[in-house]
Design a protein around this motif. Sequence first.
Motif, PDB file in Angstrom:
ATOM      1  N   LEU A  92       5.190  13.557  -3.588  1.00 14.91           N
ATOM      2  CA  LEU A  92       6.289  13.953  -2.775  1.00 14.91           C
ATOM      3  C   LEU A  92       7.136  15.054  -3.320  1.00 14.91           C
ATOM      4  O   LEU A  92       7.464  16.065  -2.789  1.00 14.91           O
ATOM      5  CB  LEU A  92       7.322  12.658  -2.511  1.00 14.91           C
ATOM      6  N   ALA A 101      12.896  14.010  -5.345  1.00 22.86           N
ATOM      7  CA  ALA A 101      12.096  13.295  -4.289  1.00 22.86           C
ATOM      8  C   ALA A 101      11.171  12.376  -4.914  1.00 22.86           C
ATOM      9  O   ALA A 101      10.773  12.453  -6.029  1.00 22.86           O
ATOM     10  CB  ALA A 101      11.115  14.324  -3.690  1.00 22.86           C
ATOM     11  N   LEU A 106      12.894   8.771  -0.398  1.00 21.93           N
ATOM     12  CA  LEU A 106      12.538   9.449   0.923  1.00 21.93           C
ATOM     13  C   LEU A 106      12.543   8.303   2.106  1.00 21.93           C
ATOM     14  O   LEU A 106      12.229   8.466   3.055  1.00 21.93           O
ATOM     15  CB  LEU A 106      11.164   9.900   0.900  1.00 21.93           C
ATOM     16  N   LEU A 258       1.411  13.712   2.733  1.00 17.21           N
ATOM     17  CA  LEU A 258       2.447  12.377   3.126  1.00 17.21           C
ATOM     18  C   LEU A 258       1.713  11.090   3.493  1.00 17.21           C
ATOM     19  O   LEU A 258       2.286  10.313   3.007  1.00 17.21           O
ATOM     20  CB  LEU A 258       3.292  12.776   4.017  1.00 17.21           C
ATOM     21  N   SER A 261       0.604   9.867   0.117  1.00 18.72           N
ATOM     22  CA  SER A 261       1.631   9.089  -0.683  1.00 18.72           C
ATOM     23  C   SER A 261       2.324   7.907  -0.273  1.00 18.72           C
ATOM     24  O   SER A 261       2.507   6.830  -0.944  1.00 18.72           O
ATOM     25  CB  SER A 261       2.779  10.242  -0.793  1.00 18.72           C
ATOM     26  N   THR A 262       2.153   7.642   1.289  1.00 18.28           N
ATOM     27  CA  THR A 262       2.704   6.516   1.584  1.00 18.28           C
ATOM     28  C   THR A 262       1.496   5.376   1.385  1.00 18.28           C
ATOM     29  O   THR A 262       1.917   4.224   1.033  1.00 18.28           O
ATOM     30  CB  THR A 262       2.848   6.790   3.109  1.00 18.28           C
TER      31      THR A 262
END
Length: 348
Positions: A92, A101, A106, A258, A261-262
């Motif tokens: 991030l 971040a 987030l 993303l 990362s999630t």
Amino acid sequence: MSKYLTVRSKRYSMLFDKKALIVSIVLFLIMAGIMSVSIGIGELYISPLEVLKSLTGTGSGMNDVVIQQFRLPRILIAVIAGASLSLAGAILQGVIRNPLASPDMLGITTGAGFAAVTFITMFSNQSNNLKVSIGYLPFAAVLGAFVMAAVIYILAWKQGISPVRLILIGVGLMSATQALTTLMIILGPIYAASQATIWLTGTVYATNWQDVNSLLPWFIILVPILFLLSRMLNVQELGDEVATSLGHSVHKGRFVLLVLSTALAGSAVAFTGAIGFVGLIGPHIARRLVGSSFGAMLPVSGLIGTILVLLADLAGRTLFSPLEVPAGVFTAAIGAPYFIYLLFKNHG
């Protein structure tokens, strides 16, 4: 003297940053030392020799049960979750190009937290048991993390995704989700509030081999993919215009990173609860040690995240014995002052 170590084979050649390699080895040894201490220390002290016997399959009796069934799964979950959260934060910070971040800032962690608290409060009964199997809680948390990430991405889209819009909408949704989570706890049954609060704080207490076996595949699959995409992260940090001029598909790359990362953050939070600030602190310390190149920074970041969670869990088990304090209390105690320090340093 070259700062890189070259490893060649008939078909491939690889460059390794010597400093990053040395730092990684040192951190790995520190991590192994903390794991060894953690296995032996607790309400029941187990000598290093007995720990070694148990790990090599020659142990017996109560010591073997305590190590194999209680402490070892807990320690392995701390290792995997700490590395996952720190790597998610590194992604991030690279994508958003903002040192503040992290999955916490987030809203990814709070999305997982809201889903988990909703699951706990909706399916608890007065005997403090769940009407639905607790095994579905990780699924609910991962789903919550992905739903939150999807909402953030959709709301941030305006002819593409800009890092500024992404983090502003993420922070806004994080605050809204925290409020909804608190409301869910207040409106839900009182007997579920304690369980939900402990989960939100973050702990590796009562983890077992089933949790390890469920979390490990996520880590084994996602981490190699992340290292393969480390060059993409380096390009993303250069800015949209420079990245585009180099032939990089900025928005496609941003979306893939993303999602990665999630997945890392959501899977970790699903089994340990919302352990905070690891995704913020780990990448920063790694960047100070080996620089900002993601090929060097990612392994160091993962190791630092692991060490942070291991130390937090060890402190939680031993400092207030026989009371166990959730690991998230100690990561927050370190992370909150560090976050304030970063704010002053970057915006002072």
